[in-house]
Design a protein around this motif. Structure first.
Motif, PDB file in Angstrom:
ATOM      1  N   ALA A  78      45.459  49.053  12.361  1.00 46.03           N
ATOM      2  CA  ALA A  78      44.908  50.025  11.912  1.00 46.03           C
ATOM      3  C   ALA A  78      43.397  49.478  11.917  1.00 46.03           C
ATOM      4  CB  ALA A  78      45.390  50.165  10.499  1.00 46.03           C
ATOM      5  N   PRO A 221      53.111  59.661  21.192  1.00 47.36           N
ATOM      6  CA  PRO A 221      52.376  58.836  20.215  1.00 47.36           C
ATOM      7  C   PRO A 221      53.417  58.345  18.866  1.00 47.36           C
ATOM      8  CG  PRO A 221      51.601  61.093  19.985  1.00 47.36           C
ATOM      9  CD  PRO A 221      52.105  61.034  21.157  1.00 47.36           C
ATOM     10  N   MET A 222      54.326  59.141  18.856  1.00 52.42           N
ATOM     11  CA  MET A 222      55.337  58.975  17.875  1.00 52.42           C
ATOM     12  C   MET A 222      56.191  57.912  18.493  1.00 52.42           C
ATOM     13  SD  MET A 222      56.451  62.824  16.347  1.00 52.42           S
ATOM     14  CE  MET A 222      55.005  63.794  15.558  1.00 52.42           C
ATOM     15  N   GLU A 224      55.196  55.307  20.176  1.00 48.24           N
ATOM     16  CA  GLU A 224      54.476  54.186  20.075  1.00 48.24           C
ATOM     17  C   GLU A 224      54.536  53.944  18.646  1.00 48.24           C
ATOM     18  OE1 GLU A 224      52.392  52.097  21.959  1.00 48.24           O
ATOM     19  OE2 GLU A 224      53.683  53.085  23.555  1.00 48.24           O
ATOM     20  N   ASP A 225      54.623  54.816  17.753  1.00 49.72           N
ATOM     21  CA  ASP A 225      54.549  54.416  16.217  1.00 49.72           C
ATOM     22  C   ASP A 225      56.044  53.900  15.959  1.00 49.72           C
ATOM     23  OD1 ASP A 225      52.110  55.222  15.496  1.00 49.72           O
ATOM     24  OD2 ASP A 225      52.868  57.348  14.847  1.00 49.72           O
ATOM     25  N   ARG A 228      56.015  50.234  17.178  1.00 48.32           N
ATOM     26  CA  ARG A 228      55.308  49.340  16.397  1.00 48.32           C
ATOM     27  C   ARG A 228      55.875  49.028  14.828  1.00 48.32           C
ATOM     28  NH1 ARG A 228      50.676  52.185  18.619  1.00 48.32           N
ATOM     29  NH2 ARG A 228      50.881  53.622  16.902  1.00 48.32           N
ATOM     30  N   GLY A 229      56.620  50.254  14.706  1.00 47.35           N
ATOM     31  CA  GLY A 229      57.523  49.995  13.385  1.00 47.35           C
ATOM     32  C   GLY A 229      58.635  48.830  13.693  1.00 47.35           C
ATOM     33  N   ALA A 246      59.677  54.075   6.980  1.00 49.45           N
ATOM     34  CA  ALA A 246      58.582  54.621   7.739  1.00 49.45           C
ATOM     35  C   ALA A 246      59.074  54.740   9.142  1.00 49.45           C
ATOM     36  CB  ALA A 246      57.494  53.637   7.784  1.00 49.45           C
ATOM     37  N   LEU A 247      59.821  53.698   9.584  1.00 48.09           N
ATOM     38  CA  LEU A 247      60.457  54.174  11.053  1.00 48.09           C
ATOM     39  C   LEU A 247      61.421  55.119  10.882  1.00 48.09           C
ATOM     40  CD1 LEU A 247      60.890  53.042  13.717  1.00 48.09           C
ATOM     41  CD2 LEU A 247      62.505  51.245  12.885  1.00 48.09           C
ATOM     42  N   THR A 250      59.640  58.301  11.243  1.00 50.54           N
ATOM     43  CA  THR A 250      59.203  58.501  12.780  1.00 50.54           C
ATOM     44  C   THR A 250      60.313  59.111  13.603  1.00 50.54           C
ATOM     45  OG1 THR A 250      57.547  56.942  12.365  1.00 50.54           O
ATOM     46  CG2 THR A 250      58.037  57.414  14.808  1.00 50.54           C
TER      47      THR A 250
END
Length: 324
Positions: A78, A221-222, A224-225, A228-229, A246-247, A250
């Motif tokens: 972030a 982009p999701m 990628e999220d 990262r998660g 959170a994962l 997504t």
């Protein structure tokens, strides 16, 4: 072997020929400047043959010399960059440490990594402390680099200013003003690796023209999220109970995009089903003791096929080739 994590917030500067590093002891609000010993850093950057890490804006390197010698993985965050660090195995210095391999497994999926760049840096640095207590490391770097694939060698000089603690934001602004006043300008290159490769980062995808391409652009982009998660889950666990939900959210968002079969087609339907399996595995975690086991199941051989589908998703339904 353990992994340590940190957040890197730094500024990079291009320096005109002959410009000396300014005496920062005279800068506004600076109370102390501590010169550091000259360091000679040797780094090898690695990636797969198809540059899967570079495309995801991830840097993997093995560096010797300096206070933080070891294996480093740099990830987007972030604010700044998140860095994972692991020591080099003296008995097998070329071996990627298992914790870092695990953190990158959804990307690498068992593929080998090879050197893509070698960078040698002669570093003259100092730690600057301001009256408010913020600390910033300022480095004057002479850099020599080799693009391994192209056989191209490059050399340049740059300055770096890195925030060393949570109170360093204001101090970084003070140092930034002093360096700019001395003639430095923000570097056009985001990192030494990019400059070593001549700015040859993999190109982004072209502007989407079809419905299918637009859907893929929304999923990317999701995806990628999700990566990262998963990395955060593998490296940190879920100390506050937020990583797993959170994962899961997504994966649910991606599946909702793939719901219209006429747009997503059979490929999207198959991916949605496999993501449902991953989401079910996430749902198995009912207490913190389950987190490591769930992370392992998300990285098993079967699950890695799902991560591959997610990265390579290309809708092929009837509407996918229609002009948008």
């Amino acid at each position: 072997m353990s992994v340590t994590t940190s957040t890197e917030v730094e500024l990079k500067y291009a320096v005109p020929e002959g410009v000396p590093m300014p005496d920062l002891s005279g800068a506004d609000r600076v109370v102390r400047v501590e010169a550091q010993p000259v360091a000679h850093l040797e780094a090898v950057y690695l990636d797969t043959d198809d540059r899967v890490l570079l495309r995801a804006r991830i840097a993997l390197r093995r560096r010797t010399g300096g206070h933080d010698a070891g294996w480093h993985v740099k990830l987007s965050a972030a604010a700044g960059r998140r860095e994972l660090h692991a020591p080099i195995d003296a008995g097998d210095p070329d071996a990627l440490p298992a914790p870092l391999e695990r953190a990158l497994r959804s990307r690498l999926r068992g593929r080998p990594v090879r050197p893509i760049a070698r960078i040698a840096t002669e570093r003259r640095g100092a730690v600057v402390t301001t009256a408010a207590g913020g600390r910033v490391e300022v480095d004057d770097d002479l850099v020599r680099a080799e693009d391994v694939a192209a056989g191209t060698r490059r050399a340049w000089r740059e300055w770096e200013a890195e925030q060393l603690d949570e109170d360093g934001g204001a101090a970084l602004a003070v140092v930034d003003a002093a360096l700019r006043a001395a003639g430095a300008r923000p570097s056009a290159s985001p990192a030494k690796l990019a400059q070593a490769l001549g700015g040859a980062l993999p190109p982004g995808s072209p502007a989407p023209r079809t419905i299918g391409e637009r859907l893929s652009a929304l999923v990317a982009p999701m995806a990628e999220d999700a990566h990262r998660g998963l990395t955060a889950l593998v490296v940190d666990g879920d100390p506050d109970g937020s990583a797993l939900p959170a994962l899961e959210r997504t994966l649910i968002r991606i599946r909702s995009l793939l719901a219209p079969r006429t747009v997503a087609g059979p490929a999207g339907e198959a991916l949605s089903e496999r993501l449902g399996v991953l989401a079910a595995r996430l749902d198995e975690a009912r207490d913190p003791a389950d987190v490591a086991a769930v992370a392992d199941r998300l990285l098993d051989d079967e699950a890695l096929g799902t991560w591959a589908l997610l990265d390579g998703f290309a809708p092929d339904g009837p509407a996918a080739s229609d002009p948008a």
